[in-house]
Scaffold this motif. Structure first.
Motif, mmCIF file in Angstrom:
data_model
loop_
_atom_site.group_PDB
_atom_site.id
_atom_site.type_symbol
_atom_site.label_atom_id
_atom_site.label_comp_id
_atom_site.label_asym_id
_atom_site.label_seq_id
_atom_site.Cartn_x
_atom_site.Cartn_y
_atom_site.Cartn_z
ATOM 1 N N GLU A 112 0.833 -1.205 0.000
ATOM 2 C CA GLU A 112 0.000 0.000 0.000
ATOM 3 C C GLU A 112 0.872 1.260 0.000
ATOM 4 O O GLU A 112 0.637 2.199 -0.758
ATOM 5 N N TRP A 113 1.874 1.265 0.864
ATOM 6 C CA TRP A 113 2.736 2.445 0.983
ATOM 7 C C TRP A 113 3.683 2.578 -0.195
ATOM 8 O O TRP A 113 3.962 3.685 -0.655
ATOM 9 N N TYR A 114 4.196 1.456 -0.689
ATOM 10 C CA TYR A 114 5.066 1.530 -1.869
ATOM 11 C C TYR A 114 4.299 2.099 -3.059
ATOM 12 O O TYR A 114 4.831 2.902 -3.830
ATOM 13 N N LEU A 115 3.050 1.684 -3.220
ATOM 14 C CA LEU A 115 2.259 2.201 -4.340
ATOM 15 C C LEU A 115 1.999 3.704 -4.192
ATOM 16 O O LEU A 115 2.003 4.435 -5.178
ATOM 17 N N LYS A 116 1.789 4.161 -2.947
ATOM 18 C CA LYS A 116 1.637 5.604 -2.718
ATOM 19 C C LYS A 116 2.922 6.330 -3.106
ATOM 20 O O LYS A 116 2.886 7.409 -3.705
ATOM 21 N N ALA A 117 4.052 5.754 -2.748
ATOM 22 C CA ALA A 117 5.336 6.367 -3.092
ATOM 23 C C ALA A 117 5.500 6.441 -4.611
ATOM 24 O O ALA A 117 5.972 7.453 -5.141
ATOM 25 N N CYS A 118 5.081 5.395 -5.316
ATOM 26 C CA CYS A 118 5.161 5.390 -6.788
ATOM 27 C C CYS A 118 4.278 6.471 -7.403
ATOM 28 O O CYS A 118 4.660 7.096 -8.390
ATOM 29 N N GLU A 119 3.108 6.673 -6.822
ATOM 30 C CA GLU A 119 2.222 7.740 -7.317
ATOM 31 C C GLU A 119 2.885 9.101 -7.173
ATOM 32 O O GLU A 119 2.742 9.958 -8.037
ATOM 33 N N ARG A 120 3.610 9.286 -6.091
ATOM 34 C CA ARG A 120 4.230 10.585 -5.799
ATOM 35 C C ARG A 120 5.538 10.786 -6.561
ATOM 36 O O ARG A 120 5.943 11.924 -6.787
ATOM 37 N N ALA A 121 6.196 9.694 -6.901
ATOM 38 C CA ALA A 121 7.483 9.794 -7.605
ATOM 39 C C ALA A 121 7.564 8.697 -8.662
ATOM 40 O O ALA A 121 8.300 7.727 -8.507
ATOM 41 N N PRO A 122 6.785 8.828 -9.738
ATOM 42 C CA PRO A 122 6.690 7.748 -10.728
ATOM 43 C C PRO A 122 7.969 7.509 -11.524
ATOM 44 O O PRO A 122 8.069 6.496 -12.211
ATOM 45 N N ASN A 123 8.944 8.390 -11.396
ATOM 46 C CA ASN A 123 10.207 8.207 -12.117
ATOM 47 C C ASN A 123 11.393 8.024 -11.181
ATOM 48 O O ASN A 123 12.530 8.280 -11.559
ATOM 49 N N SER A 124 11.129 7.568 -9.971
ATOM 50 C CA SER A 124 12.207 7.305 -9.016
ATOM 51 C C SER A 124 12.679 5.865 -9.173
ATOM 52 O O SER A 124 11.923 4.919 -8.918
ATOM 53 N N GLN A 125 13.921 5.714 -9.566
ATOM 54 C CA GLN A 125 14.477 4.372 -9.744
ATOM 55 C C GLN A 125 14.412 3.571 -8.446
ATOM 56 O O GLN A 125 14.058 2.384 -8.461
ATOM 57 N N ASP A 126 14.743 4.192 -7.338
ATOM 58 C CA ASP A 126 14.763 3.491 -6.065
ATOM 59 C C ASP A 126 13.364 3.050 -5.630
ATOM 60 O O ASP A 126 13.167 1.917 -5.198
ATOM 61 N N ILE A 127 12.406 3.942 -5.754
ATOM 62 C CA ILE A 127 11.040 3.619 -5.337
ATOM 63 C C ILE A 127 10.432 2.558 -6.244
ATOM 64 O O ILE A 127 9.780 1.623 -5.768
ATOM 65 N N LEU A 128 10.645 2.666 -7.527
ATOM 66 C CA LEU A 128 10.137 1.640 -8.448
ATOM 67 C C LEU A 128 10.746 0.283 -8.134
ATOM 68 O O LEU A 128 10.042 -0.738 -8.101
ATOM 69 N N ASN A 129 12.044 0.255 -7.900
ATOM 70 C CA ASN A 129 12.701 -1.009 -7.565
ATOM 71 C C ASN A 129 12.140 -1.587 -6.264
ATOM 72 O O ASN A 129 11.845 -2.779 -6.181
ATOM 73 N N ASP A 130 11.974 -0.746 -5.248
ATOM 74 C CA ASP A 130 11.436 -1.213 -3.969
ATOM 75 C C ASP A 130 10.033 -1.793 -4.138
ATOM 76 O O ASP A 130 9.685 -2.800 -3.514
ATOM 77 N N THR A 131 9.229 -1.176 -4.974
ATOM 78 C CA THR A 131 7.867 -1.670 -5.206
ATOM 79 C C THR A 131 7.913 -3.027 -5.901
ATOM 80 O O THR A 131 7.164 -3.937 -5.538
ATOM 81 N N GLY A 132 8.788 -3.164 -6.877
ATOM 82 C CA GLY A 132 8.948 -4.467 -7.524
ATOM 83 C C GLY A 132 9.374 -5.544 -6.535
ATOM 84 O O GLY A 132 8.923 -6.689 -6.606
ATOM 85 N N LEU A 133 10.230 -5.165 -5.594
ATOM 86 C CA LEU A 133 10.723 -6.136 -4.603
ATOM 87 C C LEU A 133 9.603 -6.756 -3.776
ATOM 88 O O LEU A 133 9.639 -7.941 -3.487
#
Length: 148
Positions: free
Chosen positions: A50-71
């Motif tokens: 839930e929180w990772y997806l919120k982070a992706c919404e806020r920073a859709p081009n963040s390599q770190d956040i995208l990777n963390d969400t995939g994890l």
């Protein structure tokens, strides 16, 4: 100490404080991403997602956040490993196609693509492709581990 290296009890104790911080910094992708870390480290994968997806919404081009969400899909949500692939692929596209400077998430996404193609797709050719790319780009040393 990195967030991912703390023990479960410490992560659990940090959650209420991180939620309070998030109230003050609700716009912050990092605040949401950190809550994802803490929930993951306490074994609460669905809440973490839930929180990772919120982070992706806020920073859709963040390599770190995208990777963390995939994890979280690849390692923590049983049977949902296939959902990790678009996140890792987007990290690569940001660097290889859109010209972003590689960050830690890029290095990690290359490794996670190896894991994905090994454990989810069982495609040794892709494992070798991404493993070779990772090694060739950085001579086997993560860019964040190199000294000055």
């Amino acid at each position: 100490m990195s967030v991912s290296s703390i023990d479960r009890a410490t992560a659990a104790a940090a959650i209420p404080w991180m939620e309070k911080i998030h109230e003050y910094y609700a716009f912050s992708p990092d605040a949401a991403n950190n809550l994802g870390f803490y929930y993951r480290d306490t074994g609460q994968a669905e809440k973490s997602l839930e929180w990772y997806l919120k982070a992706c919404e806020r920073a859709p081009n963040s390599q770190d956040i995208l990777n963390d969400t995939g994890l979280i899909y690849l390692f923590n949500l049983r049977g949902q490993g296939k959902k990790s692939l678009p996140y890792f692929e987007k990290v690569l596209a940001l660097v290889m196609e859109e010209g972003q400077a590689p960050q830690r998430g890029f290095w990690d996404a290359l490794e996670n693509l190896c894991v994905y193609y090994s454990s989810v797709e069982n495609d040794p050719r892709k494992v070798i492709e991404y493993g070779t790319m990772r090694n060739n780009l950085y001579n086997g040393v993560p860019p964040y581990a190199k000294s000055g």
